[in-house]
Design an enzyme around this catalytic site. Structure first.
Site, PDB file in Angstrom:
ATOM      1  N   LYS A   9       0.849  -1.207   0.000  1.00  0.00           N
ATOM      2  CA  LYS A   9       0.000   0.000   0.000  1.00  0.00           C
ATOM      3  C   LYS A   9       0.883   1.256   0.000  1.00  0.00           C
ATOM      4  CE  LYS A   9      -3.990  -2.428   1.685  1.00  0.00           C
ATOM      5  NZ  LYS A   9      -5.261  -2.384   2.385  1.00  0.00           N
ATOM      6  N   HIS A  89      -8.473  -2.383  -6.799  1.00  0.00           N
ATOM      7  CA  HIS A  89      -8.427  -2.559  -5.340  1.00  0.00           C
ATOM      8  C   HIS A  89      -9.465  -1.626  -4.707  1.00  0.00           C
ATOM      9  CE1 HIS A  89      -6.992  -2.512  -1.208  1.00  0.00           C
ATOM     10  NE2 HIS A  89      -6.388  -3.654  -1.487  1.00  0.00           N
ATOM     11  N   GLU A 137     -12.431  -9.299  -1.408  1.00  0.00           N
ATOM     12  CA  GLU A 137     -12.018  -8.537  -0.215  1.00  0.00           C
ATOM     13  C   GLU A 137     -13.191  -7.697   0.288  1.00  0.00           C
ATOM     14  OE1 GLU A 137      -7.409  -7.784   0.074  1.00  0.00           O
ATOM     15  OE2 GLU A 137      -8.411  -6.118  -0.886  1.00  0.00           O
ATOM     16  N   ILE A 142     -10.949  -4.825   5.708  1.00  0.00           N
ATOM     17  CA  ILE A 142      -9.586  -4.437   5.318  1.00  0.00           C
ATOM     18  C   ILE A 142      -8.941  -3.626   6.443  1.00  0.00           C
ATOM     19  CG2 ILE A 142      -8.229  -3.007   3.732  1.00  0.00           C
ATOM     20  CD1 ILE A 142     -10.141  -3.811   1.483  1.00  0.00           C
ATOM     21  N   ALA A 198      -1.774  -7.241   4.008  1.00  0.00           N
ATOM     22  CA  ALA A 198      -1.043  -5.977   3.963  1.00  0.00           C
ATOM     23  C   ALA A 198      -0.575  -5.585   5.367  1.00  0.00           C
ATOM     24  CB  ALA A 198      -1.914  -4.880   3.349  1.00  0.00           C
ATOM     25  N   SER A 199      -1.482  -5.005   6.151  1.00  0.00           N
ATOM     26  CA  SER A 199      -1.067  -4.375   7.415  1.00  0.00           C
ATOM     27  C   SER A 199      -0.352  -5.321   8.372  1.00  0.00           C
ATOM     28  CB  SER A 199      -2.275  -3.728   8.104  1.00  0.00           C
ATOM     29  OG  SER A 199      -3.365  -4.613   8.158  1.00  0.00           O
TER      30      SER A 199
HETATM   31  O1  G3P Z   1      -4.719  -5.811  -0.664  1.00  0.00           O
HETATM   32  C1  G3P Z   1      -4.823  -6.457   0.557  1.00  0.00           C
HETATM   33  C2  G3P Z   1      -5.509  -5.658   1.555  1.00  0.00           C
HETATM   34  O2  G3P Z   1      -6.534  -4.832   1.131  1.00  0.00           O
HETATM   35  C3  G3P Z   1      -5.788  -6.312   2.848  1.00  0.00           C
HETATM   36  O3  G3P Z   1      -5.355  -5.403   3.799  1.00  0.00           O
HETATM   37  O4  G3P Z   1      -4.413  -4.751   5.947  1.00  0.00           O
HETATM   38  O5  G3P Z   1      -6.491  -6.130   5.859  1.00  0.00           O
HETATM   39  O6  G3P Z   1      -4.312  -7.144   5.245  1.00  0.00           O
HETATM   40  P1  G3P Z   1      -5.125  -5.899   5.303  1.00  0.00           P
END
Ligand code: G3P
Length: 219
Positions: A9, A89, A137, A142, A198-199
């Protein structure tokens, strides 16, 4: 082969030299585990990260090559070393026409496409355009730390069912809140062909330990 895609990100921990360090860790673990790990950095970091790990762009534009300014072209992402791109996304949504042309353009370049969808119905619609992957997603999870594979397993199984009914060639992966190997394991059990995170990785105090755990869920 199932995959883990790590989206850096625009987190400050995932830019420039810090992104290079994350890519080095991911490259080492991809090699030692024999897993397919893909990093999705900002476009400006694709070239340096691609030396250590497979990369996907976070987005590509559908503008033509030539006299226009400021776009991320699929051709440029490929030249920098990316093997594919995310499209649509939740944090970088585009029109259906752009999704369709983006997939066509990436495919023509021999690159993979991963189109994000927020519902099984949208996942099935985008599957008609024949992307390599659909990533389901749910936006509300998220960055929550609560895994889609635990909190909303039905959205994963419904998406897989609806996508495969439209186009069995399309692989379905899931993401949002995936933080542990157990989250990955549940996603794979549900029929997902990979996970996006991601995070949990980018913001971790010990990203190597987090990625080792995530990779453990693939086994
Ligand atoms: O692209 C993956 C993302 O949107 C997921 O984010 O931080 O929930 O793993 P996260």
């Amino acid at each position: 082969m199932v995959i883990i895609l790590l989206n850096l990100k625009a987190y400050e921990q995932g830019i420039g030299e810090k992104a290079e360090e994350l890519a080095r860790i991911a490259g080492e673990l991809a090699e030692s585990s024999g897993s397919r790990i893909i990093i999705s950095p900002q476009a400006t970091d694709i070239a340096s990260l691609s030396k250590n790990i497979e990369t996907f762009s976070q987005h590509v534009d559908s503008s033509p090559m030539g006299a226009q300014t400021g776009s991320i072209l699929p051709e440029s992402a490929k030249a920098a070393g990316a093997t594919g791109s995310l499209l649509n996304h939740a944090e970088r949504q585009i029109s259906e026409e752009e999704i369709k042309s983006g997939i066509e353009r990436l495919t023509a370049l021999g690159m993979e496409s991963m189109v994000c969808a927020s519902t099984p119905e949208l996942a099935a619609k985008y599957a008609e355009y024949n992307p390599t992957y659909i990533a389901i997603e749910p936006p509300e999870l998220i960055g929550s730390g609560i895994s889609v594979s635990t909190a909303n397993p039905d959205i994963v199984t419904n998406s897989i069912e609806q996508v495969k009914a439209v186009n069995p060639n399309v692989k379905v992966v899931c993401g949002a809140g995936i933080s542990t190997g157990e989250d990955v394991r549940k996603a794979i059990e549900l029929g997902s062909e990979g996970a996006l995170a991601a995070s949990a990785f980018v913001k971790a105090e010990n990203p190597r330990a987090v990625l080792e755990d995530l990779i453990g869920g693939l086994k």
